[in-house]
Design an enzyme around this catalytic site. Structure first.
Site, PDB file in Angstrom:
ATOM      1  N   ASP A 122       0.826  -1.206   0.000  1.00 30.33           N
ATOM      2  CA  ASP A 122       0.000   0.000   0.000  1.00 30.33           C
ATOM      3  C   ASP A 122       0.862   1.259   0.000  1.00 30.33           C
ATOM      4  OD1 ASP A 122      -2.400   1.362  -0.026  1.00 30.33           O
ATOM      5  OD2 ASP A 122      -2.626   1.365   2.142  1.00 30.33           O
ATOM      6  N   CYS A 176     -18.110 -13.278  -8.315  1.00 36.56           N
ATOM      7  CA  CYS A 176     -19.096 -12.723  -7.393  1.00 36.56           C
ATOM      8  C   CYS A 176     -20.445 -13.417  -7.575  1.00 36.56           C
ATOM      9  CB  CYS A 176     -19.220 -11.226  -7.658  1.00 36.56           C
ATOM     10  SG  CYS A 176     -20.459 -10.376  -6.671  1.00 36.56           S
TER      11      CYS A 176
END
Length: 293
Positions: A122, A176
């Protein structure tokens, strides 16, 4: 010669449960996806504007060949959030993940002395979730989060960029469930069926911004969290039977809430010192205080 399985076994010995490999070549598919998204949705303030920097690892390491990507689950069933996102309740993942990546990097160089390595957590323009997807570590939900079949979306991502070749894994074929739960539950209506994301209505995004509009302030104070938002994760069916994290550091010094009066009584420097071991400490005292009702 260092093999992928040997490297994965070493990561497992450190309690890292899931890892994979993807190519470090510039990802043209990602370029197309980012370009398409920016044509329809506003760019987040925290996002790198140069798409090439987001999709081209060789800009960080010349002759980069591979990315070794690891998931660091952080879910703890015994912790009940009061006004913080789950990821903000545990010690700062940046510090913890980097410590693990340093160990893996040292292992790589002990086996391949010529190897060059760059640790990623990150902290670069690269799209961490996309790297993890390409490394076979999950699939994307309608909430735009990466979902692992075992750990759901409750994990941090760390990676090592290297100039040695590692056999890449294949992206996961799972997808999904299209239940729409995250879209319906999002308090800011920031999600759409086509995997869209309207950041200016996302509670998590707004709680991290220094300045917000009156309408955005109303959105923030209409719910309880003063940093982050987990609603789209809480309702996701893949997050309902998630095991607790195997990473021992995430069991230390946890908190479940922030107190407005306590923060008001701290100086700006005092706020940083008090909460320096938590991910939200990069925000200013003023930014956090704006999120209280």
């Amino acid at each position: 010669m260092l093999g992928v399985q040997e490297l994965k076994s070493y990561a497992a010995s450190l309690s890292i449960p899931v890892c994979g490999v993807c190519s470090a070549e510039k990802d043209e598919e990602l370029v197309q996806r980012l370009t398409k998204r920016r044509a329809s949705f506003p760019l987040c303030d925290f996002e790198e504007k140069d798409i090439d920097k987001r999709a081209n690892p060789s800009l960080l390491l010349a002759d980069a060949k591979s990315l070794f990507v690891c998931l660091f689950p952080y879910y703890r069933s015994q912790l009940t959030p009061i006004n913080l996102s789950r990821y903000a309740m545990v010690p700062d993942y940046h510090k913890i993940v980097r410590t693990y990546l340093d160990k893996i990097a040292n292992f790589i160089q002990s086996r391949e002395p010529q190897a060059q390595v760059v640790n990623l957590c990150d902290s670069t323009p690269l799209v961490d979730r996309w790297m993890a997807y390409q490394a076979g570590l999950g699939f994307f939900g309608k909430n735009n989060l990466l979902i692992h079949p075992t750990y759901g979306s409750w994990f941090f991502i760390g990676a090592i960029l290297t100039n040695i070749f590692l056999e890449p894994d294949k992206p996961m074929e799972n997808c999904c469930a299209n239940c729409g739960a995250c879209i319906q539950a999002c308090p800011g209506r920031a999600l759409s069926e086509d995997f869209g994301f309207y950041c200016k209505r996302c509670i998590s995004y707004l709680t991290q911004k220094k300045d917000v509009t009156a309408e955005q302030k109303k959105l923030i104070t209409s719910q309880d969290s003063v940093y982050g938002c987990d609603v789209c994760q809480q309702v996701c069916p893949y997050n309902q039977q998630v095991p607790d994290t195997p990473i021992p550091e995430f069991y230390e010094h946890s908190i479940t809430q922030l107190n407005k009066e306590e923060i008001e009584n701290l100086s700006g420097r005092g706020f940083k010192q008090t909460y320096e071991n938590y991910a939200f400490s990069w925000c200013s005292k003023k930014t956090i205080l704006k999120n209280f009702q």
